[in-house]
Motif scaffolding. Structure first.
Motif, PDB file in Angstrom:
ATOM      1  N   PHE A 288       0.825  -1.207   0.000  1.00 21.43           N
ATOM      2  CA  PHE A 288       0.000   0.000   0.000  1.00 21.43           C
ATOM      3  C   PHE A 288       0.858   1.254   0.000  1.00 21.43           C
ATOM      4  CE2 PHE A 288      -2.028   3.353   2.538  1.00 21.43           C
ATOM      5  CZ  PHE A 288      -3.118   3.636   1.712  1.00 21.43           C
ATOM      6  N   TRP A 289       1.823   1.340   0.923  1.00 20.51           N
ATOM      7  CA  TRP A 289       2.648   2.554   1.021  1.00 20.51           C
ATOM      8  C   TRP A 289       3.562   2.700  -0.184  1.00 20.51           C
ATOM      9  CZ3 TRP A 289       0.703   6.140   3.587  1.00 20.51           C
ATOM     10  CH2 TRP A 289       0.027   5.910   4.782  1.00 20.51           C
ATOM     11  N   GLY A 290       4.019   1.596  -0.762  1.00 23.76           N
ATOM     12  CA  GLY A 290       4.802   1.684  -1.993  1.00 23.76           C
ATOM     13  C   GLY A 290       3.986   2.277  -3.122  1.00 23.76           C
ATOM     14  N   ALA A 291       2.726   1.877  -3.219  1.00 28.35           N
ATOM     15  CA  ALA A 291       1.842   2.434  -4.243  1.00 28.35           C
ATOM     16  C   ALA A 291       1.564   3.913  -3.989  1.00 28.35           C
ATOM     17  CB  ALA A 291       0.542   1.647  -4.297  1.00 28.35           C
ATOM     18  N   VAL A 292       1.418   4.302  -2.725  1.00 24.95           N
ATOM     19  CA  VAL A 292       1.196   5.715  -2.397  1.00 24.95           C
ATOM     20  C   VAL A 292       2.421   6.541  -2.791  1.00 24.95           C
ATOM     21  CG1 VAL A 292       0.941   7.330  -0.459  1.00 24.95           C
ATOM     22  CG2 VAL A 292      -0.485   5.286  -0.585  1.00 24.95           C
ATOM     23  N   ILE A 293       3.616   6.061  -2.489  1.00 28.02           N
ATOM     24  CA  ILE A 293       4.843   6.769  -2.860  1.00 28.02           C
ATOM     25  C   ILE A 293       4.948   6.902  -4.372  1.00 28.02           C
ATOM     26  CG2 ILE A 293       7.367   6.610  -2.861  1.00 28.02           C
ATOM     27  CD1 ILE A 293       7.086   5.272  -0.069  1.00 28.02           C
ATOM     28  N   ALA A 294       4.616   5.839  -5.094  1.00 30.34           N
ATOM     29  CA  ALA A 294       4.655   5.880  -6.557  1.00 30.34           C
ATOM     30  C   ALA A 294       3.634   6.879  -7.099  1.00 30.34           C
ATOM     31  CB  ALA A 294       4.414   4.495  -7.134  1.00 30.34           C
ATOM     32  N   ALA A 295       2.453   6.950  -6.500  1.00 29.31           N
ATOM     33  CA  ALA A 295       1.429   7.899  -6.943  1.00 29.31           C
ATOM     34  C   ALA A 295       1.869   9.345  -6.706  1.00 29.31           C
ATOM     35  CB  ALA A 295       0.112   7.615  -6.221  1.00 29.31           C
TER      36      ALA A 295
ATOM     37  N   GLY B  83       4.964  10.310  -6.638  1.00 38.47           N
ATOM     38  CA  GLY B  83       5.982  10.529  -7.665  1.00 38.47           C
ATOM     39  C   GLY B  83       5.370  10.888  -9.001  1.00 38.47           C
ATOM     40  N   LEU B  84       4.281  10.202  -9.358  1.00 37.94           N
ATOM     41  CA  LEU B  84       3.581  10.514 -10.603  1.00 37.94           C
ATOM     42  C   LEU B  84       3.028  11.940 -10.571  1.00 37.94           C
ATOM     43  CD1 LEU B  84       2.626   9.399 -13.331  1.00 37.94           C
ATOM     44  CD2 LEU B  84       0.543   8.642 -12.177  1.00 37.94           C
ATOM     45  N   LEU B  85       2.499  12.355  -9.421  1.00 40.38           N
ATOM     46  CA  LEU B  85       2.028  13.734  -9.275  1.00 40.38           C
ATOM     47  C   LEU B  85       3.174  14.731  -9.460  1.00 40.38           C
ATOM     48  CD1 LEU B  85      -0.499  13.754  -6.315  1.00 40.38           C
ATOM     49  CD2 LEU B  85      -0.913  14.405  -8.676  1.00 40.38           C
ATOM     50  N   PHE B  86       4.332  14.430  -8.888  1.00 40.60           N
ATOM     51  CA  PHE B  86       5.484  15.324  -9.037  1.00 40.60           C
ATOM     52  C   PHE B  86       5.877  15.460 -10.505  1.00 40.60           C
ATOM     53  CE2 PHE B  86       7.958  15.960  -4.871  1.00 40.60           C
ATOM     54  CZ  PHE B  86       6.796  16.159  -4.171  1.00 40.60           C
ATOM     55  N   ILE B  87       5.860  14.343 -11.230  1.00 37.04           N
ATOM     56  CA  ILE B  87       6.201  14.400 -12.652  1.00 37.04           C
ATOM     57  C   ILE B  87       5.190  15.263 -13.394  1.00 37.04           C
ATOM     58  CG2 ILE B  87       6.344  13.046 -14.777  1.00 37.04           C
ATOM     59  CD1 ILE B  87       7.481  10.768 -13.071  1.00 37.04           C
TER      60      ILE B  87
ATOM     61  N   MET C 221      10.948   8.715  -7.145  1.00 36.35           N
ATOM     62  CA  MET C 221       9.941   8.268  -6.181  1.00 36.35           C
ATOM     63  C   MET C 221       9.092   7.141  -6.758  1.00 36.35           C
ATOM     64  SD  MET C 221       8.715  11.893  -4.579  1.00 36.35           S
ATOM     65  CE  MET C 221       7.412  11.225  -3.585  1.00 36.35           C
ATOM     66  N   MET C 222       8.735   7.256  -8.034  1.00 31.65           N
ATOM     67  CA  MET C 222       7.951   6.191  -8.663  1.00 31.65           C
ATOM     68  C   MET C 222       8.716   4.876  -8.680  1.00 31.65           C
ATOM     69  SD  MET C 222       5.773   7.629 -11.852  1.00 31.65           S
ATOM     70  CE  MET C 222       5.637   5.979 -12.458  1.00 31.65           C
ATOM     71  N   VAL C 223       9.974   4.934  -9.087  1.00 31.69           N
ATOM     72  CA  VAL C 223      10.783   3.719  -9.167  1.00 31.69           C
ATOM     73  C   VAL C 223      10.936   3.078  -7.789  1.00 31.69           C
ATOM     74  CG1 VAL C 223      13.111   2.855  -9.619  1.00 31.69           C
ATOM     75  CG2 VAL C 223      12.014   4.374 -11.257  1.00 31.69           C
ATOM     76  N   PHE C 224      11.312   3.874  -6.799  1.00 26.48           N
ATOM     77  CA  PHE C 224      11.527   3.318  -5.468  1.00 26.48           C
ATOM     78  C   PHE C 224      10.216   2.877  -4.822  1.00 26.48           C
ATOM     79  CE2 PHE C 224      15.522   5.849  -5.747  1.00 26.48           C
ATOM     80  CZ  PHE C 224      16.363   4.765  -5.758  1.00 26.48           C
ATOM     81  N   GLY C 225       9.129   3.598  -5.065  1.00 26.07           N
ATOM     82  CA  GLY C 225       7.830   3.177  -4.530  1.00 26.07           C
ATOM     83  C   GLY C 225       7.395   1.843  -5.109  1.00 26.07           C
TER      84      GLY C 225
END
Length: 107
Positions: free
Chosen positions: A45-52, A54-58, A96-100
């Motif tokens: 769950f938290w990995g997906a949140v971090i990736a999301a 990251g997508l917002l930052f991009i 962030m996306m990659v690491f998430g």
């Protein structure tokens, strides 16, 4: 403080706020679902949140968004990155996306 002989301070077992913190910390670590008792690991769950995020930052970096949170982050980062601040947020978002995703997949 003490009411009669019952302690009601922050370490008291009677403090309802303290009990809710314990429940919340358990929920953040492992949240069961389904009738079989199987659970979803919160690492996923938290990995997906971090990736999301990251997508917002991009997205914000590419569009140079006027969203208030992004403007606050840009104002703070411009001190160091000056004109390349939006590129910085795109690169940070990709990392962030990659690491998430790695965090969600490998844990």
């Amino acid at each position: 403080s003490v009411v009669g002989s019952i302690p009601t301070g922050p370490t008291s077992h009677c403090n309802p706020r303290r009990r809710s913190v314990r429940r919340l910390s358990w929920w953040l670590a492992y949240r069961p679902h389904g009738s079989e008792g199987e659970g979803v690991r919160m690492d996923t769950f938290w990995g997906a949140v971090i990736a999301a995020i990251g997508l917002l930052f991009i997205r914000w970096g590419r569009t140079q968004s006027d969203f208030i949170v992004y403007r606050l982050l840009v104002a703070r980062s411009q001190l160091l990155w000056r004109g390349r601040v939006h590129d910085f947020f795109q690169i940070s978002g990709a990392a962030m996306m990659v690491f998430g995703l790695l965090f969600a997949a490998l844990n």
